[in-house]
Design a protein around this motif. Structure first.
Motif, PDB file in Angstrom:
ATOM      1  N   GLU A   8       0.837  -1.211   0.000  1.00  0.00           N
ATOM      2  CA  GLU A   8       0.000   0.000   0.000  1.00  0.00           C
ATOM      3  C   GLU A   8       0.871   1.260   0.000  1.00  0.00           C
ATOM      4  OE1 GLU A   8      -2.353  -0.698   3.479  1.00  0.00           O
ATOM      5  OE2 GLU A   8      -3.249  -2.487   2.554  1.00  0.00           O
ATOM      6  N   SER A   9       1.928   1.195   0.769  1.00  0.00           N
ATOM      7  CA  SER A   9       2.842   2.325   0.834  1.00  0.00           C
ATOM      8  C   SER A   9       3.467   2.581  -0.538  1.00  0.00           C
ATOM      9  CB  SER A   9       3.922   2.009   1.861  1.00  0.00           C
ATOM     10  OG  SER A   9       4.505   3.180   2.314  1.00  0.00           O
ATOM     11  N   ARG A  11       2.162   1.922  -3.365  1.00  0.00           N
ATOM     12  CA  ARG A  11       1.160   2.519  -4.256  1.00  0.00           C
ATOM     13  C   ARG A  11       1.074   4.029  -4.060  1.00  0.00           C
ATOM     14  NH1 ARG A  11      -1.075  -1.004  -7.455  1.00  0.00           N
ATOM     15  NH2 ARG A  11      -1.346  -3.101  -6.645  1.00  0.00           N
ATOM     16  N   ARG A  12       1.159   4.453  -2.802  1.00  0.00           N
ATOM     17  CA  ARG A  12       1.146   5.903  -2.556  1.00  0.00           C
ATOM     18  C   ARG A  12       2.394   6.560  -3.149  1.00  0.00           C
ATOM     19  NH1 ARG A  12      -1.082   4.155   2.303  1.00  0.00           N
ATOM     20  NH2 ARG A  12       0.899   4.276   3.396  1.00  0.00           N
ATOM     21  N   TYR A  50       7.350  12.638  -0.887  1.00  0.00           N
ATOM     22  CA  TYR A  50       7.863  11.326  -1.287  1.00  0.00           C
ATOM     23  C   TYR A  50       8.953  10.878  -0.308  1.00  0.00           C
ATOM     24  CZ  TYR A  50       9.669   7.505  -4.075  1.00  0.00           C
ATOM     25  OH  TYR A  50      10.052   6.260  -4.496  1.00  0.00           O
ATOM     26  N   GLN A  53       7.618   9.928   3.119  1.00  0.00           N
ATOM     27  CA  GLN A  53       6.915   8.641   3.150  1.00  0.00           C
ATOM     28  C   GLN A  53       7.868   7.466   2.929  1.00  0.00           C
ATOM     29  OE1 GLN A  53       3.193   8.270   1.117  1.00  0.00           O
ATOM     30  NE2 GLN A  53       2.673  10.429   1.378  1.00  0.00           N
TER      31      GLN A  53
ATOM     32  N   THR B  45      -5.295   8.465  -5.737  1.00  0.00           N
ATOM     33  CA  THR B  45      -4.405   8.431  -4.572  1.00  0.00           C
ATOM     34  C   THR B  45      -4.045   9.849  -4.124  1.00  0.00           C
ATOM     35  OG1 THR B  45      -3.531   6.324  -5.348  1.00  0.00           O
ATOM     36  CG2 THR B  45      -2.240   7.475  -3.677  1.00  0.00           C
ATOM     37  N   MET B  49      -4.808  11.733  -0.582  1.00  0.00           N
ATOM     38  CA  MET B  49      -3.812  12.450   0.230  1.00  0.00           C
ATOM     39  C   MET B  49      -4.306  13.857   0.548  1.00  0.00           C
ATOM     40  SD  MET B  49      -0.151  11.584  -1.541  1.00  0.00           S
ATOM     41  CE  MET B  49       0.267   9.890  -1.945  1.00  0.00           C
TER      42      MET B  49
END
Lengths: 494, 494
Positions: A8-9, A11-12, A50, A53, B45, B49
């Motif tokens: 999931e991370s 994908r973000r 970016y 995260q 996405t 956010m």
């Protein structure tokens, strides 16, 4: 499950990468001239998101936990590559990264201004700062990765590449070229003395050159439903694998430079378009590294695009689009022109590696402290005179100030260009062994076999293997200069 | 300081908005056809956010704390508008938003398919679900905002607009148009019976139309260093204030539709380009709302672009770019053509409000439960016959299925179109009072006075005032239909 959390991370992160990639391509092609300041603000904020995260502490926790989970081979490789990215992004303290980012920006801005003024001495203090920082950076990366400092820098661009392997190969290549450059120039001169050269000039409207470029792109395998061709000041391949943006620039007085540029960027694009789609959001699904990427662009530009067999098929295409008839004898001297020059990006495939080896040697000396930034002009000039018989001592603009890499602190990157050339030749040799009559395909405009081989052995593998492993598995051999040397001999030698 | 925290948060939100705006414009203009799936993934996405950051609990805390801080008037207004956004975004429970988002997406997809098939009854169950959800939504919004349900929906698009004020004005306008549409049609017929119409057809290459469009954009005030003109299937104004992307589509058989479309989008663009730059990352620095935005696009398209004085200046421009000479007598009947039709987006400025009033009435009845989704076709048909003398009972495709708004759950939006028309006419009247000879300026291609007035009274104010306040301050009067009616009478009446 931690693997799921990482997925999931990723994908973000992919969404942010997607945004930055398209914004980047857009900036160079379609942005309004006054839109730059806000664009830069948005890009740097997105880059910050970016980074935050990708380096979040929970990523480290999930990576550790995922290592304990029951995963298949691909998933394990995915975790390994994500961990590699995480380590490369977290091995420098944030305070250092901030300091370095500021210094790089300042130095790049200064360079843009001072390069135009041919002013080395005003630029030197900024470069000294950059060199100090890159030494610190390499030491910290080396510590974390358990590598030599220069290897730790290269590791960001090409996982697995080591000076211990590359150094001797470059040394061998340098010796070879010391003898071969004069030979290639002599051969060229003999040929030109026998028949006069048809000049490569005329009137070539942009729209017709563009149509020719698109036709060539499609022929060599570019998927036009997942990419496009635009114009920009500096040609590039950008965007995302499902929408690859390549660019070129046109001169209306000759068509070869734009066309060769299009073929080069198409090589990059083929790699992107054929990466494993299911892993597109993980580092595993991305291209292996800079040298492998360059091997793909050089493959299309040099192995295919400058191959005489290719031109048997390409000349009627040129005639159809530009309305001008060329014979192979007339075009090939332009396509294969060799010349000793000062500027790396303008160099032909014979002399290019010497530009790279020079920088590779200077970078190592700088990093090891055997050389200081203030010594660069003399060291550069000595090597240029030695390798190419040219002096730049009074002309830093076309000497050590010509490239953006050092002003922006990107040390350890230059080898990728020549490694790409060696790897392209090595892949080409492997393909020729598997398909002895492959050049007959080129003469018919058929690139299926050559693309199938590359799809299977390079493109579809993403980042499954380190750079040396990938090359070894694809070609059955570790990196060697012998195929590149043989390639040059057969194309430019006696 | 909490205000500072909010400011930083707004900068991060602006970066995400920037990315989504450019990705959105890019998707419609330059994206490769196969890039859509990944683009949709990235956009959703990024939207997630944005939503997460804009609705984070700490935003609520900072908003509360900032209310106690020593702030100047502008800062207080900035906090107020951010709170308005925060309240509008947080007043629905996440579980409901998720359910509604899914239902909307499904219903929109279904609508695209079934509209083409003219199949109302298969679409009805989806629309019933949407109506149920919008009733729930309006009730929840009304509860939080202390407004009537329909007002609570409009509040998202136009802060301050209320049925209690708009309803009577629309009622008045409907009565006026009941008499005026036949009059305008009769006047048109009389004129056409006296002199034959020069047909609006020919061969107009896209590139020439584009150059004409760019010249007109620049003339009426579009800043080409902060925006551009492209082609897309549905014309729009997108991008960001520093890089406004407008689009049009061309037919090569006539030039008026593309040109009028360009003028309309230029009106939107002028608003965006002239918003207060220092507040660009706060809601305060954004355009006030949909009806005020529409008033700006309609101002350029109708008050300027369909003004006979404008055409005195425009016709030589048309001739210069398209190489075709038109007289005002020949072009104006096309520019000012009136026709009762089924389709809202194709309607002229005389009949357009009736399409909107019909939807405004049906929406209110649906929301209040006086009407169910299954009653729509009959209610629609009765009103269409009453207002425009046309029946769509056997043709839902061109009746209640023609717009995307209901399938996508956007109730309360339609009034904005006609409010925009009324507000444009009201602004135009105020400008004429201040500059009685303003049409002479148009005839000279001089739009400075008209733009100065709008910059000062509308554009530069961003979201400082609610929609009714902004209009009142700009024109000295609350919203009225009288200027719009006078405008129609002078342009289309006897």
């Amino acid at each position: 499950m931690s693997f799921q959390k990482l997925d999931e991370s990723c994908r973000r992160l992919e969404a942010l990468e997607h945004a930055m990639a398209i914004l980047g391509a857009d900036e160079a092609t379609h942005m309004a001239p006054g839109g730059g300041e806000k664009r830069a603000e948005a890009m740097s904020t997105l880059a910050g998101m970016y980074h935050r995260q990708a380096t979040a502490p929970e990523m480290g926790d999930w990576l550790a936990a995922a290592a304990e989970e029951a995963l298949d081979d691909e998933q394990r490789a995915a975790v390994r590559e994500l961990r590699r990215q995480y380590t490369n992004m977290t091995c420098l303290p944030p305070e250092f990264v901030e300091r370095q980012t500021k210094a790089r920006l300042r130095s790049e801005q200064l360079w843009r201004d001072l390069r135009a003024k041919n002013d080395w001495s005003s630029f030197l203090p900024a470069l000294e700062g950059i060199v100090t920082l890159v030494r610190e950076e390499a030491a910290m990366r080396a510590e974390v990765l358990g590598l030599e400092p220069y290897d730790a820098l290269m590791e960001q661009y090409d996982p697995g590449n080591r000076v211990a392997e590359i150094g001797p190969i470059f040394e061998d290549l340098k010796v070879f070229l010391g003898g071969f450059v004069p030979e290639a120039l002599a051969v060229q001169e003999e040929r030109l003395s026998k028949s006069s050269l048809k000049p490569l000039s005329g009137v070539y409207p942009v729209e017709k050159q563009r149509e020719l470029g698109l036709a060539m792109m499609a022929a060599v395998g570019f998927d036009l439903t997942h990419g496009s061709l635009s114009v920009s000041h500096h040609p590039f391949c950008g965007g995302v694998p499902t929408d690859v943006r390549i660019t070129t620039r046109y001169r209306t007085t000759e068509f070869l430079s734009a066309l060769m540029g299009v073929l080069h960027e198409t090589g990059h694009a083929l790699y992107e378009q054929n990466l494993p789609k299911g892993w597109s959001h993980w580092p595993l699904g991305k291209a292996r590294g800079m040298s492998m990427h360059e091997s793909q662009s050089l493959f299309v530009e040099k192995q295919i695009g400058r191959n005489p067999a290719f031109w048997r098929w390409a000349l009627p295409m040129v005639e159809r689009h530009l309305g001008e008839s060329w014979s192979a004898e007339d075009i090939l001297p332009h396509v294969l022109h060799v010349e000793r020059g000062l500027i790396r990006v303008d160099a032909d495939e014979v002399t290019y590696p010497l530009h790279v080896i020079l920088r590779f040697e200077v970078e190592q000396d700088l990093l090891a402290g055997r050389l200081e930034a203030s010594d660069i002009p003399e060291a550069w000039d000595a090597k240029m005179r030695d390798y190419l018989g040219l002096s730049t001592i009074d002309n830093p603009q076309d000497g050590p100030m010509q490239d953006v890499h050092w002003p922006s602190g990107a040390f350890g990157y230059f080898p990728s260009y020549t490694l790409g050339a060696l790897m392209a030749a090595q892949q080409w040799a492997a393909i020729q062994r598997a398909h002895p009559s492959i050049e007959d395909d080129f003469a018919k405009g058929d690139f299926e076999a050559v693309n199938d081989w590359r799809r299977k052995n390079i493109w579809s593998l993403g980042s499954m293997w380190s750079t040396p492993e990938l090359l070894q598995k694809a070609t059955g051999e570790p990196l060697t200069a012998k195929y590149f040397e043989a390639h040059l001999k057969s194309r430019y030698g006696r």
